[in-house]
Design a protein around this motif. Structure first.
Motif, short mmCIF file in Angstrom:
data_model
loop_
_atom_site.label_atom_id
_atom_site.label_comp_id
_atom_site.label_asym_id
_atom_site.label_seq_id
_atom_site.Cartn_x
_atom_site.Cartn_y
_atom_site.Cartn_z
N ALA A 1 -4.39 6.77 7.63
CA ALA A 1 -5.16 7.79 6.91
C ALA A 1 -6.04 8.56 7.89
N SER A 2 -6.03 9.90 7.78
CA SER A 2 -6.99 10.75 8.52
C SER A 2 -7.79 11.48 7.46
N LEU A 3 -9.06 11.08 7.32
CA LEU A 3 -9.82 11.57 6.18
C LEU A 3 -11.06 12.36 6.56
N ASP A 4 -11.30 12.54 7.88
CA ASP A 4 -12.54 13.19 8.28
C ASP A 4 -12.33 14.67 8.60
N GLN A 5 -11.35 15.30 7.95
CA GLN A 5 -11.08 16.71 8.17
C GLN A 5 -10.97 17.40 6.83
N GLU A 6 -10.94 18.72 6.84
CA GLU A 6 -10.94 19.45 5.57
C GLU A 6 -9.68 19.12 4.74
N VAL A 7 -8.52 19.15 5.41
CA VAL A 7 -7.30 18.73 4.71
C VAL A 7 -7.00 17.29 5.14
N LYS A 8 -7.10 16.41 4.18
CA LYS A 8 -6.95 14.98 4.49
C LYS A 8 -5.47 14.60 4.48
N GLU A 9 -5.15 13.64 5.35
CA GLU A 9 -3.74 13.24 5.47
C GLU A 9 -3.58 11.76 5.18
N LEU A 10 -2.57 11.43 4.39
CA LEU A 10 -2.17 10.04 4.21
C LEU A 10 -0.73 9.95 4.69
N ARG A 11 -0.50 9.15 5.72
CA ARG A 11 0.86 9.05 6.29
C ARG A 11 1.54 7.80 5.76
N GLY A 12 2.64 8.03 5.02
CA GLY A 12 3.35 6.93 4.38
C GLY A 12 4.65 6.62 5.09
N GLN A 13 5.36 5.60 4.59
CA GLN A 13 6.66 5.24 5.16
C GLN A 13 7.68 6.34 4.90
N LYS A 14 7.53 7.05 3.76
CA LYS A 14 8.51 8.08 3.42
C LYS A 14 8.07 9.46 3.86
N GLU A 15 6.77 9.75 3.73
CA GLU A 15 6.28 11.12 3.93
C GLU A 15 4.81 11.13 4.30
N TYR B 1 1.23 12.99 3.15
CA TYR B 1 0.69 13.68 1.98
C TYR B 1 -0.65 14.30 2.34
N LEU B 2 -0.90 15.50 1.80
CA LEU B 2 -2.09 16.26 2.16
C LEU B 2 -2.91 16.62 0.92
N ALA B 3 -4.22 16.59 1.05
CA ALA B 3 -5.08 17.02 -0.06
C ALA B 3 -6.48 17.33 0.45
N ARG B 4 -7.21 18.07 -0.38
CA ARG B 4 -8.60 18.40 -0.03
C ARG B 4 -9.53 17.23 -0.33
N TYR B 5 -9.24 16.52 -1.42
CA TYR B 5 -10.07 15.37 -1.80
C TYR B 5 -9.19 14.12 -1.91
N VAL B 6 -9.80 12.98 -1.66
CA VAL B 6 -9.07 11.72 -1.80
C VAL B 6 -9.89 10.75 -2.66
N ILE B 7 -9.19 10.06 -3.56
CA ILE B 7 -9.84 8.97 -4.29
C ILE B 7 -9.14 7.67 -3.90
N LEU B 8 -9.90 6.74 -3.35
CA LEU B 8 -9.36 5.44 -2.93
C LEU B 8 -9.45 4.50 -4.12
N ALA B 9 -8.29 4.13 -4.66
CA ALA B 9 -8.28 3.27 -5.87
C ALA B 9 -7.22 2.18 -5.68
N MET B 10 -7.27 1.55 -4.50
CA MET B 10 -6.21 0.58 -4.17
C MET B 10 -6.47 -0.80 -4.75
N GLY B 11 -7.63 -0.99 -5.35
CA GLY B 11 -7.89 -2.24 -6.07
C GLY B 11 -8.03 -3.45 -5.17
N ALA B 12 -7.58 -4.56 -5.69
CA ALA B 12 -7.74 -5.84 -4.99
C ALA B 12 -6.51 -6.69 -5.29
N SER B 13 -6.33 -7.74 -4.50
CA SER B 13 -5.18 -8.62 -4.77
C SER B 13 -5.63 -10.08 -4.68
#
Ligand code: NAP
Length: 320
Positions: free
Chosen positions: A93-107, A109-121
């Motif tokens: 994850a690169s989140l300290d820029q205007e357009v935030k990036e999440l780099r996945g196994q497939k692709e 993803y870019l967005a202006r805002y991010v909500i972290l809701a990964m929960g717990a296990s």
């Protein structure tokens, strides 16, 4: 840095995790007119996807409805308002820029805002042999695996809501269910405790923890340690059964490794937020079980998701 992603869609909000927090955030953000991407690594619903019954979510009065069906309805509702869902495992994850990036196994993803809701296990039980017998006698999901233990003796480690509720559920399959709890009093809500105390198939091993799991190929025995006396007791599977079951419900650990060092956390790895769900990083929010809070319930996760989305909708400035 945007690099090769110049032509990629930049969502207004991307939400990591499709549990009750993420799906509610998606619903509110989409209804607020924002473009929304939800990224989930597994199945929708997070921890409630593996919950047999959710009886304490307001409005949840349909007979026999499971956590899985509730989460399916949450996902459908968010999608009806335009939220897009993808399945991918985010590695960076690169989140300290205007357009935030999440780099996945497939692709990526870019967005202006991010909500972290990964929960717990599920937190590991912490006994010897735990890794070896995962999937061959040890489980952390009664809904998923309960029927493999039909007619067998089953042990449940823990004393909270999850342990006691799932122990009651497991009596549908098991010959006998024994709750192994490290104190002499349950942590679970009184209403849940009563169901267990009234169930003739449930018994308790107080002041005890599972020290070791053993067997040939499958789980055939447990060593139980009394935490007050230090006494060790061996429990062997009935030879006619050939195996027994152990379910772990000893609490949870936050799924926050991806953003370690990126947003502020407490010493256990739960993400710190203000009451509007803002993290320490601008335009990055957190919602649900992943954040520092006292009450972790479906209804509080959903509430967090709504709060985060409403604040993002209010703050959002489109590009001109
Ligand atoms: P929890 O409330 O944190 O309870 C964990 C239990 O495991 C406690 O009884 C704890 O013992 C025990 N434990 C912790 N570490 C242990 C270890 N190393 N060895 C042995 N025992 C250990 O976790 P939970 O039951 O998974 O619930 C998590 C959250 O979800 C809670 O907020 C709960 O209310 C919620 N939840 C709600 C429902 C419901 O409302 N129907 C159902 C499931 C979960 P101590 O008691 O001694 O600390």
């Amino acid at each position: 840095m945007m690099s090769m992603e110049e032509n990629k869609k930049i969502y207004d909000v991307m939400i990591l995790g499709a549990g009750p927090a993420g799906l509610t955030a998606a619903l509110y953000a989409a209804r607020g007119g924002l473009s929304v991407l939800v990224i989930e690594k597994g199945i929708d619903g997070g921890q409630i996807a593996a919950t047999d019954k959710v009886e304490n979510y307001p409005g949840q009065v349909l007979e026999g409805e499971s956590g899985e069906s509730l989460s399916k309805r949450m996902a459908l509702q968010a999608e009806r308002f335009g939220a897009v869902k993808v399945q991918d495992v985010i590695a960076e994850a690169s989140l300290d820029q205007e357009v935030k990036e999440l780099r996945g196994q497939k692709e990526t993803y870019l967005a202006r805002y991010v909500i972290l809701a990964m929960g717990a296990s599920a937190r590991p039980i912490g006994c010897k042999g735990e890794e070896r017998f995962k999937g061959s006698g040890i489980s952390y999901c009664a809904t998923c695996d309960g029927n493999f233990f039909t007619g067998l003796d089953v042990y449940v480690a823990g004393g909270g809501d999850a342990a006691v509720e799932e122990a009651v559920f497991l009596t549908r399959f098991a010959r006998k269910v024994t709750i192994v709890h490290r104190r002499n009093q349950l942590r679970a809500a009184k209403s849940i405790q009563e169901k267990a105390f009234q169930n003739p198939k449930i018994s308790f091993l107080w002041d005890s923890v599972v020290e070791e799991a053993y067997g040939e190929g499958v789980l055939q025995g447990l060593v139980i340690r009394n935490v007050k006396t230090g006494e060790l007791t061996r429990i062997e599977a009935d030879p006619a059964d050939g195996m027994l079951g152990l379910f772990g419900f000893v609490g949870n650990i936050p799924s926050s490794a991806l953003v370690k060092g990126i947003v502020d956390m407490d010493e256990k790895g739960y993400i710190q937020t203000d009451e509007d769900m803002r993290t320490s990083l601008k335009e990055v929010y957190a919602a649900g079980d992943i954040r520092v809070k006292n009450v972790r319930q479906v209804v509080t996760a959903a509430a967090d998701g709504a709060v985060a989305a409403v604040h993002i909708s209010a703050e959002y400035q489109p590009y001109v």
